[in-house]
Design a protein around this motif. Structure first.
Motif, short mmCIF file in Angstrom:
data_model
loop_
_atom_site.label_atom_id
_atom_site.label_comp_id
_atom_site.label_asym_id
_atom_site.label_seq_id
_atom_site.Cartn_x
_atom_site.Cartn_y
_atom_site.Cartn_z
N TYR A 1 0.82 -1.22 0.00
CA TYR A 1 0.00 0.00 0.00
C TYR A 1 0.85 1.27 0.00
CZ TYR A 1 -3.71 -3.31 0.90
OH TYR A 1 -4.58 -4.37 0.79
N CYS B 1 -7.40 -1.98 -4.98
CA CYS B 1 -6.13 -1.82 -4.24
C CYS B 1 -5.86 -2.99 -3.30
CB CYS B 1 -6.16 -0.53 -3.44
SG CYS B 1 -5.90 0.91 -4.48
N MET C 1 -6.45 1.59 -7.46
CA MET C 1 -5.57 0.68 -8.21
C MET C 1 -5.40 1.09 -9.67
SD MET C 1 -3.79 -2.09 -8.20
CE MET C 1 -3.97 -3.79 -7.70
#
Lengths: 353, 248
Positions: free
Chosen positions: B18, B52, B127
């Motif tokens: 992340y 994500c 993402m």
């Protein structure tokens, strides 16, 4: 065991349960709605779960979850519904989840018609979803074969960790025939030690997944899958064939259409025309090798299908240009007649190009 | 030496991918700690989304399945129906749950599926590079709403928790935020309650967690927290919308 009279769609359900399937996720669609109807009653009686999903997309993803959790699981639908399931089928192939998908094909494209069709041949054999993947694809021509191959499909799905398709036409789903349920084969199948069942603190975590962010790893995965597909090509081809060695004409047909072709072959014999048949039982892998047995002086190969000729590509691959190929079909839910097929056979035997 | 802090056993040792300042890490930690504290990590089967948190299957230290985009609730339904004794959860973002997967989440709630959903709402597609989500706020600029989202063109941002709370089968619905230590503690409490809802067999449970996306919002991590407080919380009010105790 004695024979029982069953409708094709119901026989699909009974065969699945006999094969140990305890989970069915589906959505109603003509002409396959009797599959979920049958399962909604029969599965709870054997401690299984039937669930009517909110959509075909949800149904196949429930199949993904249940198959990934180690269960024998099935869904069934008909052409437009099977189109919606393609996402889940390619994910299941990528994540190597065993499951069985039944397609009672109807006329298309789009909403098409509700009568029998065979125009999902490309979708079934070339992969309707994205990516490099293959699915075993059985095309039964009777209710007995439907029962036998549905049962076999569960074993093959487990053996190869792969989705398996049953590609029948709406006629098979709707008609009734006497069937006998054989004992489940269930040969030594690999343990599902990869499934998500909770670690119980006894093993490393299992992951069911089709994502490989690094291209090298994704390629490795595809190469490994391809080896599996090659094994299927070597070991799983099924067909029926007769009369090839001295044939004037060879017909190629599967499912309901093959039965009509057999009637036409008898009519042709009465007129002195020798007609052989190749009936693929697995549409993929396809029985290409049998084409070598065809009489070299045969006048032509006639593909017959309830489509505009989707099976012709495989016929051309099989015959390798050695003789002319022809097509006769009805489409959009129409069914070929013995007379129509005979007329084509006579034209080919008479030398018409 | 006294151990004062330890990484949860509910997480693997795989390093998170992340972005700096993204709150997915905090939310992962809360879920992992909850599974351990409830003693269900070994029975847990999680479902990761597309977005994500697509790699969440690598991070949670339990059996995991990776679902197609938006389909996690259908996949979780399949798993839970096969293993009703296991603890099943989905972890989904706002593109996954509130856009492409609305049918799946609504009907899983409607059937009262006994699994728990962690819904991470950061008002954007992270993402894929910061495109507009159904949860993107009015006026918010994204790569597919370059002049800012307008009501005329895209409608108002969707409030999933309020909508799901109207469904009978959804037995626990709460919106939390992880912008302050106090709110993180409240979020943990809600996540725990959502898993208890499942364990007690009450029905579907969801916790919506307001989260930051410093990278695609274009703010520093600290400024992103401020933006969440000033813009997201007023539109997405925090609080409980449904608790299974009410249904006694």
């Amino acid at each position: 065991m004695s024979k029982v009279l069953m409708k094709g769609n119901e026989a699909v359900g009974a065969a699945a349960i006999k094969a140990g399937c305890r989970y069915f996720f589906g959505y109603p669609i003509t002409p396959s709605s009797e599959i979920p109807e049958y399962m909604s009653k029969a599965l709870p009686e054997v401690g299984g779960v039937f669930l009517q999903a909110e959509s075909e997309v949800a149904a196949i993803n429930m199949v993904y979850g249940a198959g990934g959790a180690g269960a024998r699981v099935m869904t069934g639908s008909s052409s437009p519904g099977i189109s919606l399931k393609q996402e889940g089928i390619t994910y299941a192939a990528g994540a190597e989840i065993p499951c069985v998908i039944v397609n009672m094909m109807r006329g298309g494209p789009g909403l098409g018609s509700i009568q029998p069709g065979q125009a999902d041949y490309y979708q079934s054999t070339r992969g309707g979803g994205n990516g490099d993947y293959r699915t075993l694809c059985y095309a039964p021509a009777s209710i007995q074969e439907t029962v036998d191959y549905v049962m076999l499909a569960f074993d093959k799905a487990d053996e190869y960790r792969n989705p398996v398709l049953i590609c029948a036409d709406g006629m098979i789903g709707q008609m009734m025939e006497a069937v006998e349920f054989k004992e489940n084969l269930n040969k030594n199948l690999p343990a599902k030690d990869w499934a998500t069942t909770g670690t119980k603190g006894k093993r490393e975590k299992n992951i069911v997944n089709s994502l490989f962010l690094e291209a090298e790893l994704c390629e490795d995965h595809n190469i490994r899958l391809e080896k599996k597909y090659k094994l299927m090509e070597e070991n799983e081809v099924l067909y029926e064939a007769f009369g090839l060695e001295d044939a004037d004409v060879v017909c190629v047909a599967y499912g309901t259409t093959s039965r009509i072709v057999k009637t036409a072959i008898k009519l042709a014999a009465a007129k002195g025309i020798k007609v052989g048949i190749i009936r693929p039982i697995t549409l993929w892998p396809y029985p290409y090798a049998i084409y070598k047995d065809i009489n070299p002086n045969c006048k032509g190969i006639l593909g017959v299908e309830m489509s505009q000729g989707q099976i012709m590509d495989d016929i051309k691959i099989g015959i390798e240009g050695r003789m002319p190929v022809y097509f006769h079909g009805r489409t959009g839910g129409m069914v070929p007649t013995p007379a129509g097929i005979l007329a084509e056979i006579e034209k080919i035997a008479g030398g018409t190009k | 030496m006294t151990m004062v802090y330890e990484k949860s056993k509910g997480l693997t040792d795989v390093p998170f991918h992340y972005c700096p300042g993204c709150t997915h890490g905090v939310i992962h930690k809360l879920v992992a700690e909850t599974l351990v504290e409830l003693g269900v990590l070994e029975d847990a089967i999680g479902v990761a989304p597309v977005g994500c948190s697509v790699l969440a299957y690598k991070y949670f230290n339990c059996d995991m399945q990776e679902a197609a985009h938006g389909r996690a609730p259908a996949v979780a339904t399949g798993i839970k129906r096969v293993h009703p004794e296991n603890v099943v959860f989905t972890y989904q973002g706002d593109g996954d749950l509130a856009s492409i997967g609305t049918a799946e989440i609504v009907h899983a709630a409607h059937r009262g599926e006994k699994f728990t959903t962690i819904f991470v709402n950061n008002a954007i597609y992270g993402m894929t590079g910061g495109q507009m989500a159904p949860t993107t706020l009015i006026g918010q600029k994204t790569t597919t709403s370059p002049l800012g989202r307008t009501v005329e063109h895209s409608g108002m941002p969707i409030r999933m928790s309020e909508m799901l709370a109207t469904i009978d089968g959804a037995k626990f619905v709460e919106r939390v935020s992880v912008d302050t230590p106090a709110n993180i503690r409240k979020a943990k409490k809600a996540i725990k309650r959502a898993f208890e809802c499942q364990i007690q067999g009450k029905g579907f449970a969801i916790v919506e967690v307001l989260s930051t996306c410093p990278t695609n919002w274009g703010y520093t991590p600290v400024k992103a927290l401020g933006w969440l407080q000033e813009n997201m919380i007023p539109y997405y009010p925090l609080g409980n919308f449904r608790d299974f105790e009410e249904d006694k």
